[in-house]
Design an enzyme around this catalytic site. Sequence first.
Site, PDB file in Angstrom:
ATOM      1  N   HIS A   1     -54.057  14.469  -2.866  1.00  0.00           N
ATOM      2  CA  HIS A   1     -53.544  12.969  -2.508  1.00  0.00           C
ATOM      3  C   HIS A   1     -55.016  12.095  -2.073  1.00  0.00           C
ATOM      4  O   HIS A   1     -54.967  10.869  -2.492  1.00  0.00           O
ATOM      5  CB  HIS A   1     -52.495  12.982  -1.430  1.00  0.00           C
ATOM      6  CG  HIS A   1     -51.349  13.445  -1.746  1.00  0.00           C
ATOM      7  ND1 HIS A   1     -50.601  14.760  -2.362  1.00  0.00           N
ATOM      8  CD2 HIS A   1     -50.098  12.632  -1.892  1.00  0.00           C
ATOM      9  CE1 HIS A   1     -49.537  14.974  -2.504  1.00  0.00           C
ATOM     10  NE2 HIS A   1     -48.960  13.579  -2.284  1.00  0.00           N
TER      11      HIS A   1
ATOM     12  N   HIS B   1       2.383   2.904  -3.163  1.00  0.00           N
ATOM     13  CA  HIS B   1       1.104   3.598  -4.181  1.00  0.00           C
ATOM     14  C   HIS B   1       1.312   5.141  -4.048  1.00  0.00           C
ATOM     15  O   HIS B   1       1.208   5.627  -5.124  1.00  0.00           O
ATOM     16  CB  HIS B   1      -0.305   3.424  -3.835  1.00  0.00           C
ATOM     17  CG  HIS B   1      -0.965   2.303  -4.332  1.00  0.00           C
ATOM     18  ND1 HIS B   1      -1.392   2.031  -5.565  1.00  0.00           N
ATOM     19  CD2 HIS B   1      -1.360   1.028  -3.694  1.00  0.00           C
ATOM     20  CE1 HIS B   1      -1.867   0.947  -5.812  1.00  0.00           C
ATOM     21  NE2 HIS B   1      -1.939   0.363  -4.761  1.00  0.00           N
TER      22      HIS B   1
ATOM     23  N   ASP C   1      -5.995  -6.991  -5.896  1.00  0.00           N
ATOM     24  CA  ASP C   1      -5.875  -5.734  -7.011  1.00  0.00           C
ATOM     25  C   ASP C   1      -5.874  -6.341  -8.223  1.00  0.00           C
ATOM     26  O   ASP C   1      -6.344  -5.479  -9.328  1.00  0.00           O
ATOM     27  CB  ASP C   1      -4.384  -5.348  -6.385  1.00  0.00           C
ATOM     28  CG  ASP C   1      -4.495  -4.338  -5.210  1.00  0.00           C
ATOM     29  OD1 ASP C   1      -5.503  -3.842  -5.009  1.00  0.00           O
ATOM     30  OD2 ASP C   1      -3.519  -3.968  -4.727  1.00  0.00           O
TER      31      ASP C   1
ATOM     32  N   GLU D   1     -10.056   0.485   4.159  1.00  0.00           N
ATOM     33  CA  GLU D   1     -10.188  -0.033   2.705  1.00  0.00           C
ATOM     34  C   GLU D   1      -9.798  -1.294   2.558  1.00  0.00           C
ATOM     35  O   GLU D   1     -10.555  -2.147   2.132  1.00  0.00           O
ATOM     36  CB  GLU D   1      -9.263   0.873   1.745  1.00  0.00           C
ATOM     37  CG  GLU D   1      -9.615   0.690   0.277  1.00  0.00           C
ATOM     38  CD  GLU D   1      -8.553   1.450  -0.611  1.00  0.00           C
ATOM     39  OE1 GLU D   1      -7.587   1.924  -0.033  1.00  0.00           O
ATOM     40  OE2 GLU D   1      -8.966   1.450  -1.826  1.00  0.00           O
ATOM     41  N   HIS D   2      -8.790  -1.789   3.027  1.00  0.00           N
ATOM     42  CA  HIS D   2      -8.287  -3.220   2.886  1.00  0.00           C
ATOM     43  C   HIS D   2      -8.012  -3.810   4.293  1.00  0.00           C
ATOM     44  O   HIS D   2      -7.460  -3.098   5.073  1.00  0.00           O
ATOM     45  CB  HIS D   2      -7.095  -3.305   2.244  1.00  0.00           C
ATOM     46  CG  HIS D   2      -7.050  -2.548   0.605  1.00  0.00           C
ATOM     47  ND1 HIS D   2      -6.586  -1.661   0.494  1.00  0.00           N
ATOM     48  CD2 HIS D   2      -7.900  -3.159  -0.497  1.00  0.00           C
ATOM     49  CE1 HIS D   2      -6.803  -1.300  -0.866  1.00  0.00           C
ATOM     50  NE2 HIS D   2      -7.412  -2.185  -1.420  1.00  0.00           N
TER      51      HIS D   2
ATOM     52  N   GLN E   1       0.936  -1.101   0.002  1.00  0.00           N
ATOM     53  CA  GLN E   1       0.036  -0.126  -0.097  1.00  0.00           C
ATOM     54  C   GLN E   1       0.909   1.280  -0.005  1.00  0.00           C
ATOM     55  O   GLN E   1       0.591   2.241  -0.612  1.00  0.00           O
ATOM     56  CB  GLN E   1      -1.027   0.088   1.378  1.00  0.00           C
ATOM     57  CG  GLN E   1      -1.895  -0.865   1.193  1.00  0.00           C
ATOM     58  CD  GLN E   1      -2.704  -0.953  -0.029  1.00  0.00           C
ATOM     59  OE1 GLN E   1      -3.354   0.059  -0.335  1.00  0.00           O
ATOM     60  NE2 GLN E   1      -2.751  -2.024  -0.798  1.00  0.00           N
TER      61      GLN E   1
END
Lengths: 432, 432
Positions: A420, A262, A361, A327-328, A259
Amino acid sequence: MTFRLETTQADFEAQFNALLSAKREDAPDVNKIVEDILVDVKKRGDEAVVEYTNKFDRMDIALDGLAISAEEMDIEIAKVSDEAMDALKVASDRIKAFHAKQIPEDLDYTDEAGVRLGYRWKAVQAAGLYVPGGTAAYPSSVLMNAIPAKVAGVDRLVMVVPTPDGIINPLVMAAARLSGVDEIYRMGGAQAVGALAYGTETIKPVDIIVGPGNAFVAAAKRQVFGTVGIDMIAGPSEILVIADNKNDPSWIAADLLSQAEHDTAAQSILITDDADYARAVEDAIETHLETLPRADIASESWEEHGALVVVKDWDEAVALCDRIAPEHLELALDNPDELERKIRNAGAVFMGRYTPEAIGDYVAGPNHVLPTARSARFSSGLGVLNFMKRNSLIQCDAPSLNTIGPAAVTLAKEEGLDAHGLSVAIRLNVES
Amino acid sequence: MTFRLETTQADFEAQFNALLSAKREDAPDVNKIVEDILVDVKKRGDEAVVEYTNKFDRMDIALDGLAISAEEMDIEIAKVSDEAMDALKVASDRIKAFHAKQIPEDLDYTDEAGVRLGYRWKAVQAAGLYVPGGTAAYPSSVLMNAIPAKVAGVDRLVMVVPTPDGIINPLVMAAARLSGVDEIYRMGGAQAVGALAYGTETIKPVDIIVGPGNAFVAAAKRQVFGTVGIDMIAGPSEILVIADNKNDPSWIAADLLSQAEHDTAAQSILITDDADYARAVEDAIETHLETLPRADIASESWEEHGALVVVKDWDEAVALCDRIAPEHLELALDNPDELERKIRNAGAVFMGRYTPEAIGDYVAGPNHVLPTARSARFSSGLGVLNFMKRNSLIQCDAPSLNTIGPAAVTLAKEEGLDAHGLSVAIRLNVES
């Protein structure tokens, strides 16, 4: 400096909150620039798009050069090695197979009152896929964004990808073809988002825009939201690894670095129950960094945003995980199911010692577009449902309207909405 | 002036596009005011919330007066008539029954490569429900927003409702209790949205905020999106009625007016294949308007935004409907299923001659919170899924990682992400 915390330390809460609230991304405020580009594209269409593309991507294309033709794709795809093409096909097939299982079922039934109720899922008609250019052009992202759209049944999938200095990424073209993308245009930035949202003479508008991008793309997506749907605004990548001391430290170190490499704003966190093990992982990170090509980025991410948290037991880990909402999430433990069932907030869970996050991934099958920045508390990864919507169905006949209608008339009256009430009352006690 | 179009007229496309793009809502730009309030609430918490509440709602409460207690609720609920309470219960039971069918199934399987894949749906932990005060306080909206959250399994459902001049709506309290709302605070506007998103000393933060509101609330929801999830930003209500000439014109007229009476910005459109019938409906609208209490609003909506469109056949109606993408669609025809299957874009479909849209506002069961302003092209009505999220699951063992891992290593290398490749490669060909 990497955060080093133990839940037993007196100031743990304060330190952990500091970790949670640390601002990792310093997104520049580009709203005004983006707004001007969007207004211009809406007004001048193709002309504006061509101008911006030539300017920002250092190109010199004419109007008829916006589309990337099938022949151009052939030329690019021919450059892809057999090994890479085979790997892309493995990924594509597995992603298709998993997403095919997400197609939702319709509902259609008649209840005890005689009212027919249900819903039908229908595909969005046209979707736009933004693919970043340059170094961030990831073929795996093309597969992950395009395949769910096609599995959902989107009729028209339009990809935009900037080609700075005219350079096209062959693997991105191969991934687009494998995924069934219908149209491709060489354009990026806010101008591409505007063209997809509003349409131009060349490009018909779409209904939803997905895919990652830089600050300009993210701001443009936010601004066109409403005119079209969008997927999400992705932040820097994150991983939380929960590991016991029976994992090889160098394996876990590699996962944390996958990670970190990145982006300097990415975040890697290890939670373990053994302080010695945490130190062993830290040492292994240093060793890996000696040989990794992206060591500069990974090292800065780890130093600035990385964290080692030592807990007393796994229940503490569950509670911290739900606050991080990563996230992961890797559960590198003997019995990951037990913990997984207790955890509420995580985008994707990688179970056991042989499931590095990177497998997800590329080739596992589930989507790698996942909620970041704690949004796993309330949102899911990308999937087939993002490209479908549910139309609900209601059907009364005269008798069933007689059964449930009076309650509606009462509530309409209470809310002061007499038309209505009238629209129901006028149909009551009438022969069908 | 009400739009009157026939698809055979020469300038139909231009006129229809004018109808589609007509701006109905003139939302004031309150972004700066809202931003200041949100910043203040984030910083000063309860103190700020109490100040704004006392100022905007002409109240004089202290900090401990923010919550509406169970005893206060008892007092208010005692004011509700038996007839209204019974009607609320009918509605609540039917909405619960329908939404219970939306609970999604988990997925957990092992594929041919030996990889375990799946996902688990989990409920959001805490949800906030905004309920407008004053005349727009609709108990039906409380049911429609709160019940899906509770059916999903949300642990903590927090309602905020402004009580201008201290006035509480008894039916709103009754609806909150029937739906299982856990906490209620007397506050509204941007300050209430800020309190839910950031938390204060009194109110713990939530993960998602749903519910309708004015321009301040809508702007505040947009601004806190990301910190929390939001449902959607609702625009003015809309209905498209597709009807043949066998319907009683006064029934169809009542249906068109039931949307028009909501708001002068609401829109009602009739598509029919008989020009004489269109005129008959128009006449019936005039007749109804003579007696309806909200005739002023309904009349302005119908005059400004209403439309009568005459088509040659129902296939033309399908194509126009998909371009309108209406929030509500009535198919007042003998065989509504045939058309419904062809239509892609509609929030909720009311089938046949005995299903006025208002039945869906109150008691049918499906949600009345539906996509407006053409967003039915890409989004669905509110439901249980809004309060759940999907965590994906991936589990390899040593043999299955050996099977799919090499393709991941190849792709990681192609993308220049060596730590990704390393994290997989380091586990290959190892005994488990």
